[in-house]
Motif scaffolding. Structure first.
Motif, mmCIF file in Angstrom:
data_model
loop_
_atom_site.group_PDB
_atom_site.id
_atom_site.type_symbol
_atom_site.label_atom_id
_atom_site.label_comp_id
_atom_site.label_asym_id
_atom_site.label_seq_id
_atom_site.Cartn_x
_atom_site.Cartn_y
_atom_site.Cartn_z
ATOM 1 N N MET A 154 0.838 -1.162 -0.030
ATOM 2 C CA MET A 154 -0.056 0.148 -0.098
ATOM 3 C C MET A 154 0.956 1.264 -0.032
ATOM 4 N N LEU A 155 0.268 2.197 -0.511
ATOM 5 C CA LEU A 155 1.182 3.710 -0.630
ATOM 6 C C LEU A 155 0.175 4.839 -0.015
ATOM 7 N N LEU A 156 0.824 5.651 0.604
ATOM 8 C CA LEU A 156 0.173 7.027 1.016
ATOM 9 C C LEU A 156 0.081 7.966 0.046
ATOM 10 N N ALA A 157 -0.905 8.510 -0.287
ATOM 11 C CA ALA A 157 -1.362 9.424 -1.402
ATOM 12 C C ALA A 157 -2.345 10.532 -1.262
ATOM 13 N N LYS A 158 -2.239 11.726 -1.647
ATOM 14 C CA LYS A 158 -3.176 12.751 -1.600
ATOM 15 C C LYS A 158 -4.135 12.888 -2.920
ATOM 16 N N VAL A 159 -5.393 12.948 -2.638
ATOM 17 C CA VAL A 159 -6.123 13.160 -3.941
ATOM 18 C C VAL A 159 -5.948 14.560 -4.423
ATOM 19 N N ARG A 160 -5.605 14.565 -5.471
ATOM 20 C CA ARG A 160 -5.519 16.010 -6.215
ATOM 21 C C ARG A 160 -6.614 16.296 -7.058
ATOM 22 N N GLY A 161 -7.307 15.280 -7.730
ATOM 23 C CA GLY A 161 -8.484 15.631 -8.519
ATOM 24 C C GLY A 161 -9.152 14.553 -9.053
ATOM 25 N N THR A 162 -9.884 14.676 -10.169
ATOM 26 C CA THR A 162 -10.606 13.596 -10.566
ATOM 27 C C THR A 162 -10.324 13.243 -12.047
ATOM 28 N N VAL A 163 -10.275 12.087 -12.735
ATOM 29 C CA VAL A 163 -10.290 11.842 -14.086
ATOM 30 C C VAL A 163 -11.581 11.463 -14.747
ATOM 31 N N VAL A 164 -11.920 12.419 -15.582
ATOM 32 C CA VAL A 164 -13.133 11.606 -16.363
ATOM 33 C C VAL A 164 -12.598 11.130 -17.733
ATOM 34 N N SER A 165 -13.398 10.195 -18.140
ATOM 35 C CA SER A 165 -13.210 9.414 -19.601
ATOM 36 C C SER A 165 -14.570 8.825 -19.976
ATOM 37 N N THR A 166 -15.153 9.614 -20.968
ATOM 38 C CA THR A 166 -16.385 9.194 -21.378
ATOM 39 C C THR A 166 -16.411 7.774 -22.423
ATOM 40 N N CYS A 167 -15.345 7.799 -23.103
ATOM 41 C CA CYS A 167 -14.737 6.575 -24.049
ATOM 42 C C CYS A 167 -13.776 5.629 -23.320
ATOM 43 N N LYS A 168 -14.493 4.617 -22.806
ATOM 44 C CA LYS A 168 -13.755 3.453 -22.068
ATOM 45 C C LYS A 168 -13.773 2.214 -22.139
ATOM 46 N N GLU A 169 -13.063 1.182 -21.827
ATOM 47 C CA GLU A 169 -13.317 -0.067 -21.612
ATOM 48 C C GLU A 169 -14.831 -0.260 -20.830
ATOM 49 N N PRO A 170 -15.691 -0.957 -21.498
ATOM 50 C CA PRO A 170 -17.266 -1.050 -20.913
ATOM 51 C C PRO A 170 -17.299 -1.536 -19.502
ATOM 52 N N SER A 171 -16.268 -2.476 -18.977
ATOM 53 C CA SER A 171 -16.274 -2.898 -17.721
ATOM 54 C C SER A 171 -16.100 -1.534 -16.772
ATOM 55 N N LEU A 172 -15.377 -0.512 -17.074
ATOM 56 C CA LEU A 172 -15.231 0.483 -16.442
ATOM 57 C C LEU A 172 -16.108 1.662 -16.124
ATOM 58 N N ASN A 173 -17.420 1.375 -16.931
ATOM 59 C CA ASN A 173 -18.549 2.341 -16.903
ATOM 60 C C ASN A 173 -18.867 2.443 -15.260
ATOM 61 N N GLY A 174 -19.214 3.555 -14.851
ATOM 62 C CA GLY A 174 -19.803 3.793 -13.423
ATOM 63 C C GLY A 174 -18.380 3.851 -12.453
ATOM 64 N N VAL A 175 -17.072 3.720 -12.842
ATOM 65 C CA VAL A 175 -15.921 3.621 -12.035
ATOM 66 C C VAL A 175 -15.661 5.193 -11.778
ATOM 67 N N LYS A 176 -15.358 5.598 -10.621
ATOM 68 C CA LYS A 176 -14.714 6.699 -10.234
ATOM 69 C C LYS A 176 -13.246 7.005 -10.309
#
Length: 100
Positions: free
Chosen positions: A1-23
């Motif tokens: 495991m790694l410690l990290a800070k959330v810096r923002g979001t990544v949005v992708s409308t065109c992606k592998e179908p199994s990733l639909n709904g994943v934030k």
């Protein structure tokens, strides 16, 4: 495991179908001294983290251990939101202090 800070979001409308709904979150790794490192990664968020929060991420096969992610092409996942980090020398991070 790694410690990290959330810096923002990544949005992708065109992606592998199994990733639909994943934030997806853009996270920046944190050193043992609490300093932000120059390394970033994109991680699937399975815990509902938000910008500015410190999180734990896992990479590789560990990222696919969350229920429903076993067959998704995910290489990194946010698996915990950090409340506190303590070292022998004292407190490094306290979520309550950071967001008050």
């Amino acid at each position: 495991m790694l410690l990290a800070k959330v810096r923002g979001t990544v949005v992708s409308t065109c992606k592998e179908p199994s990733l639909n709904g994943v934030k997806f979150l853009l996270v920046q790794l944190i050193s043992e001294a609490g300093d932000l490192l120059p390394d970033y990664t994109v991680a699937a968020d399975v815990v509902g983290a938000g910008p500015g929060e410190w999180v734990l991420i896992t990479q590789g096969s560990g990222a696919r251990q969350h229920s429903g992610y076993e067959t998704r092409p995910v290489d990194a996942a946010v698996i915990a939101i950090v409340d506190t980090v303590s070292l022998d020398s004292g407190a490094l991070y306290n979520k309550r202090d950071d967001f008050s």
